[in-house]
Motif scaffolding. Structure first.
Motif, mmCIF file in Angstrom:
data_model
loop_
_atom_site.group_PDB
_atom_site.id
_atom_site.type_symbol
_atom_site.label_atom_id
_atom_site.label_comp_id
_atom_site.label_asym_id
_atom_site.label_seq_id
_atom_site.Cartn_x
_atom_site.Cartn_y
_atom_site.Cartn_z
ATOM 1 N N PRO A 32 0.809 -1.233 0.000
ATOM 2 C CA PRO A 32 0.000 0.000 0.000
ATOM 3 C C PRO A 32 0.837 1.274 0.000
ATOM 4 O O PRO A 32 0.525 2.215 -0.748
ATOM 5 N N ILE A 33 1.922 1.304 0.794
ATOM 6 C CA ILE A 33 2.731 2.526 0.836
ATOM 7 C C ILE A 33 3.452 2.722 -0.500
ATOM 8 O O ILE A 33 3.501 3.842 -1.032
ATOM 9 N N ALA A 34 3.986 1.633 -1.059
ATOM 10 C CA ALA A 34 4.650 1.730 -2.369
ATOM 11 C C ALA A 34 3.663 2.218 -3.424
ATOM 12 O O ALA A 34 4.007 3.047 -4.272
ATOM 13 N N ALA A 35 2.415 1.738 -3.350
ATOM 14 C CA ALA A 35 1.404 2.151 -4.322
ATOM 15 C C ALA A 35 1.109 3.646 -4.191
ATOM 16 O O ALA A 35 0.969 4.351 -5.190
ATOM 17 N N VAL A 36 1.042 4.132 -2.940
ATOM 18 C CA VAL A 36 0.791 5.563 -2.723
ATOM 19 C C VAL A 36 1.919 6.390 -3.313
ATOM 20 O O VAL A 36 1.694 7.382 -4.026
ATOM 21 N N ILE A 37 3.174 5.966 -3.042
ATOM 22 C CA ILE A 37 4.312 6.739 -3.536
ATOM 23 C C ILE A 37 4.385 6.655 -5.068
ATOM 24 O O ILE A 37 4.562 7.666 -5.745
ATOM 25 N N ALA A 38 4.183 5.444 -5.619
ATOM 26 C CA ALA A 38 4.224 5.279 -7.076
ATOM 27 C C ALA A 38 3.143 6.132 -7.736
ATOM 28 O O ALA A 38 3.370 6.729 -8.794
ATOM 29 N N GLY A 39 1.974 6.216 -7.086
ATOM 30 C CA GLY A 39 0.871 7.002 -7.635
ATOM 31 C C GLY A 39 1.210 8.460 -7.853
ATOM 32 O O GLY A 39 0.649 9.115 -8.749
ATOM 33 N N THR A 40 2.156 9.005 -7.061
ATOM 34 C CA THR A 40 2.490 10.425 -7.209
ATOM 35 C C THR A 40 3.289 10.679 -8.484
ATOM 36 O O THR A 40 3.443 11.817 -8.904
ATOM 37 N N PHE A 41 3.838 9.600 -9.099
ATOM 38 C CA PHE A 41 4.655 9.799 -10.300
ATOM 39 C C PHE A 41 3.883 9.535 -11.582
ATOM 40 O O PHE A 41 4.451 9.517 -12.663
ATOM 41 N N THR A 42 2.570 9.293 -11.468
ATOM 42 C CA THR A 42 1.792 9.000 -12.672
ATOM 43 C C THR A 42 0.847 10.153 -13.005
ATOM 44 O O THR A 42 -0.162 9.959 -13.657
ATOM 45 N N ASP A 43 1.197 11.347 -12.508
ATOM 46 C CA ASP A 43 0.334 12.493 -12.749
ATOM 47 C C ASP A 43 0.349 12.861 -14.241
ATOM 48 O O ASP A 43 1.414 12.898 -14.863
ATOM 49 N N PRO A 44 -0.824 13.120 -14.832
ATOM 50 C CA PRO A 44 -0.860 13.477 -16.263
ATOM 51 C C PRO A 44 -0.093 14.772 -16.572
ATOM 52 O O PRO A 44 0.363 14.973 -17.708
ATOM 53 N N ARG A 45 0.079 15.638 -15.555
ATOM 54 C CA ARG A 45 0.777 16.908 -15.819
ATOM 55 C C ARG A 45 2.285 16.729 -15.956
ATOM 56 O O ARG A 45 3.002 17.648 -16.306
ATOM 57 N N GLY A 46 2.805 15.521 -15.629
ATOM 58 C CA GLY A 46 4.245 15.290 -15.688
ATOM 59 C C GLY A 46 4.687 14.471 -14.488
ATOM 60 O O GLY A 46 3.966 14.398 -13.497
ATOM 61 N N VAL A 47 5.886 13.866 -14.610
ATOM 62 C CA VAL A 47 6.316 12.910 -13.589
ATOM 63 C C VAL A 47 6.423 13.549 -12.197
ATOM 64 O O VAL A 47 5.967 12.990 -11.206
ATOM 65 N N PHE A 48 7.039 14.737 -12.135
ATOM 66 C CA PHE A 48 7.250 15.331 -10.812
ATOM 67 C C PHE A 48 6.241 16.428 -10.491
ATOM 68 O O PHE A 48 6.427 17.184 -9.547
ATOM 69 N N ALA A 49 5.190 16.507 -11.312
ATOM 70 C CA ALA A 49 4.248 17.619 -11.171
ATOM 71 C C ALA A 49 3.724 17.819 -9.740
ATOM 72 O O ALA A 49 3.710 18.953 -9.253
ATOM 73 N N PRO A 50 3.301 16.748 -9.020
ATOM 74 C CA PRO A 50 2.779 16.970 -7.668
ATOM 75 C C PRO A 50 3.830 17.584 -6.742
ATOM 76 O O PRO A 50 3.514 18.406 -5.882
ATOM 77 N N TYR A 51 5.105 17.197 -6.944
ATOM 78 C CA TYR A 51 6.170 17.724 -6.079
ATOM 79 C C TYR A 51 6.467 19.164 -6.426
ATOM 80 O O TYR A 51 6.697 19.998 -5.555
ATOM 81 N N ILE A 52 6.457 19.456 -7.753
ATOM 82 C CA ILE A 52 6.704 20.836 -8.175
ATOM 83 C C ILE A 52 5.608 21.731 -7.595
ATOM 84 O O ILE A 52 5.889 22.788 -7.017
ATOM 85 N N SER A 53 4.355 21.283 -7.681
ATOM 86 C CA SER A 53 3.286 22.156 -7.171
ATOM 87 C C SER A 53 3.347 22.228 -5.635
ATOM 88 O O SER A 53 3.001 23.242 -5.045
ATOM 89 N N TYR A 54 3.851 21.144 -4.983
ATOM 90 C CA TYR A 54 3.998 21.218 -3.523
ATOM 91 C C TYR A 54 5.002 22.300 -3.148
ATOM 92 O O TYR A 54 4.725 23.178 -2.328
ATOM 93 N N PHE A 55 6.186 22.259 -3.788
ATOM 94 C CA PHE A 55 7.230 23.205 -3.378
ATOM 95 C C PHE A 55 7.009 24.600 -3.959
ATOM 96 O O PHE A 55 7.662 25.544 -3.548
ATOM 97 N N ASN A 56 6.076 24.737 -4.924
ATOM 98 C CA ASN A 56 5.738 26.063 -5.416
ATOM 99 C C ASN A 56 4.760 26.788 -4.508
ATOM 100 O O ASN A 56 4.564 27.991 -4.622
ATOM 101 N N SER A 57 4.116 26.011 -3.626
ATOM 102 C CA SER A 57 3.148 26.634 -2.731
ATOM 103 C C SER A 57 3.872 27.140 -1.489
ATOM 104 O O SER A 57 4.516 26.374 -0.765
#
Lengths: 282, 262
Positions: A32-57
């Motif tokens: 389950p934890i691996a699935a949660v982490i892997a899920g963050t890299f499948t964003d349609p906006r790009g591989v690191f998009a969730p992290y970029i938007s996290y650190f942009n906030s």
């Protein structure tokens, strides 16, 4: 030949006996934890998009740094007071020592919610501390102590000092008495024995205690929620809000990934350091 | 080096212990107050806030759920943890080192991350009932305590006794129950108690695994504090503390408390 087969069967028995627990940990924790982490890299906006938007906030990076700051403060304060207390406990005569250990175990077995709630009664606007200070004429208006960083740190120190005391008592008792006696019989002053013999020998234990407290306060939920509220949002409370209030699963997963990576990095790095500098290591 | 620490150190230690004990005394005092708001020292002694716990159905329900989950979760953890701890000691050479680390993982990864992951990947992913998810979550967070405590008592067990019994014709499974298990009884009791208390007090995992009609006591306390600031929560806290004292008294009588500090 028979003996080789016997051992192989033994190995298989070992695997079979550990299988249920292994499957439980792998199936319900690692996957389950691996699935949660892997899920963050499948964003349609790009591989690191969730992290970029996290650190942009600005708000979310503030939360990350606030969490790190609170954890660091908690760790340092718990280390200092925990070490001094553990030193006194480890030198106390038998009966008193057991009593002191019981007194440290008791708060540890009392739930985190109860222990955070106690500080809610103390630090509140009409709380005991304000009433006492008003009664003594020290202040004219009640102080706003709740929902400050100080309140969260006090609550966290309260949570983790017993843990630090108990683990350091163990460390200090494992230091052979002969070493300290040798030091003083060779002419070292008590202060020199403390700084040059006892403290260096205790460093690996101090690091282990510090890791426990840091990771514990880095991921604590109930204490910052009750004593810090929304004004002192930390990663754990932000994760809960994103998941359960805003139903922002990607945002929540990103926070979960950041927390996991930081925690595991700290545990691995510090245990590596503790092993390397251990002067008693074999 | 003289045996007595500097008096300043003793003073600091005394203050630390005061800091540890005072808040708990205050909670007890607040629970006994006759007022409708939280105060200390209590004004007028009364037990009505204790009665109130059982009048609020949400508290009644969650106390039962919490006890059920703690008991079942601990038993399952013992059921899968005892064989694992036994194998880790008995087959130390044959089994890889990382296997021991695997069973401590549930306390190494952040609990709140585990709770969220279980909700997202298991509960929502498979549509499993909330009670089952809660039970699985609690079983896993207490598993490390079970494996570690029982491993520690097995470490001092002399496995040649077991081999003697087997070579004298006792079946391996029977030998385990008649020879091995009775020798680590103290460890099993300690593991049970630690696991039970840990489960009962858990917040971070339960936080995500509650739903309509199902919640645990600590989560209910959190929800209640945020709405009402009355002494009910203080009395629930006192109830939990009494439970802890009772459990500690049992440990003290059977094993001595230094066992828990290990």
């Amino acid at each position: 030949m028979t003996s080789r087969r016997f051992w192989r069967r033994n190995g298989a028995t070992g695997w079979a006996l550990t299988a249920p627990a292994t499957l439980a940990v792998v199936g319900f924790l690692i996957v389950p934890i691996a699935a949660v982490i892997a899920g963050t890299f499948t964003d349609p906006r790009g591989v690191f998009a969730p992290y970029i938007s996290y650190f942009n906030s600005g708000f979310r990076t503030t939360v990350l740094f606030r969490t790190l700051q609170i954890s660091a403060l908690t760790t340092i304060i718990s280390l200092i007071f925990g070490f001094m207390t553990a030193y006194v406990v480890s030198r106390a005569p038998g009966k008193l020592k057991s009593l002191l250990i019981v007194a440290a175990v008791f708060p540890l077995l009392t739930g985190v919610v109860v222990r955070a709630f106690a500080w809610l009664i103390i630090l509140g606007r009409n709380g005991i501390l304000n009433q006492t200070l008003l009664g003594l004429g020290v202040i004219n208006e009640p102080l706003e102590m709740l929902y400050t960083q100080g309140a969260v740190v006090v609550g966290m120190v309260y949570l983790f000092v017993p843990l630090m005391v108990l683990s350091l008592v163990g460390v200090l008792e494992n230091i052979p008495k002969d070493v300290l006696q040798a030091s003083s019989s060779l002419g070292a002053s008590p202060m020199a024995t403390f700084w040059q013999v006892l403290l260096p020998l205790a460093v690996p234990g101090l690091i282990v205690g510090a890791v426990l407290v840091f990771t514990g306060s880095f991921t604590a939920y109930a204490t910052p929620q009750l004593l810090g509220g929304e004004r002192q949002t930390v990663l754990a409370t932000l994760l809960q809000q994103r998941a359960m209030v805003s139903f922002d699963w990607v945002g929540a997963s990103t926070i979960a990934a950041i927390m996991t990576v930081i925690t595991i990095t700290i545990v691995l790095a510090m245990s590596h350091i503790a092993r390397r500098i251990n002067p008693m290591a074999t | 080096m003289s045996d007595r620490p500097h008096f300043l150190l003793i003073a600091v230690a005394a203050l630390v212990y005061l800091f540890l004990m005072l808040p708990l005394v205050i909670v007890v005092g607040a629970a006994l107050s006759d007022t409708t708001y939280l105060t200390f020292p209590p004004q007028g002694l009364s037990l009505r806030w204790f009665e109130n716990i059982f009048e609020i159905s949400a508290f009644r329900r969650t106390i039962i759920t919490s006890l059920q989950i703690a008991l079942l979760g601990t038993l399952i953890a013992l059921l899968i943890g005892i064989p694992a701890a036994y194998a880790l000691n008995r087959f130390r050479i044959e089994l890889p080192k990382w296997l021991g680390t695997l069973f401590v993982l549930p306390i190494l990864v952040p609990e709140i991350v585990f709770g969220f992951a279980l909700l997202k990947s298991f509960t929502v992913g498979t549509g499993a009932p909330i009670f089952l998810s809660l039970l699985i979550g609690h079983t896993l967070i207490v598993l490390p305590y079970v494996v570690r405590v029982i491993s520690a008592s097995l470490a001092s067990f002399d496995f040649s006794i077991e081999e003697a019994a087997i070579s004298l014709g006792s079946a391996p499974v029977k030998t385990f129950f008649t020879i091995v298990l009775p020798n680590v009884r103290a460890g099993v009791i300690a593991a049970f108690i630690l696991a039970f208390i840990t489960s009962l007090n858990d917040v971070s995992v339960s936080l995500f695994l509650t739903g309509p009609g199902i919640s645990t006591l600590p989560i209910q306390i959190l929800a209640h504090v945020e709405q009402f600031f009355d002494p009910t929560v203080a009395s629930v806290s006192v109830l939990l503390m009494f439970l802890t004292v009772a459990v500690m008294a049992v440990v003290e009588r059977t094993l001595g408390l230094t066992f828990l500090a290990k």
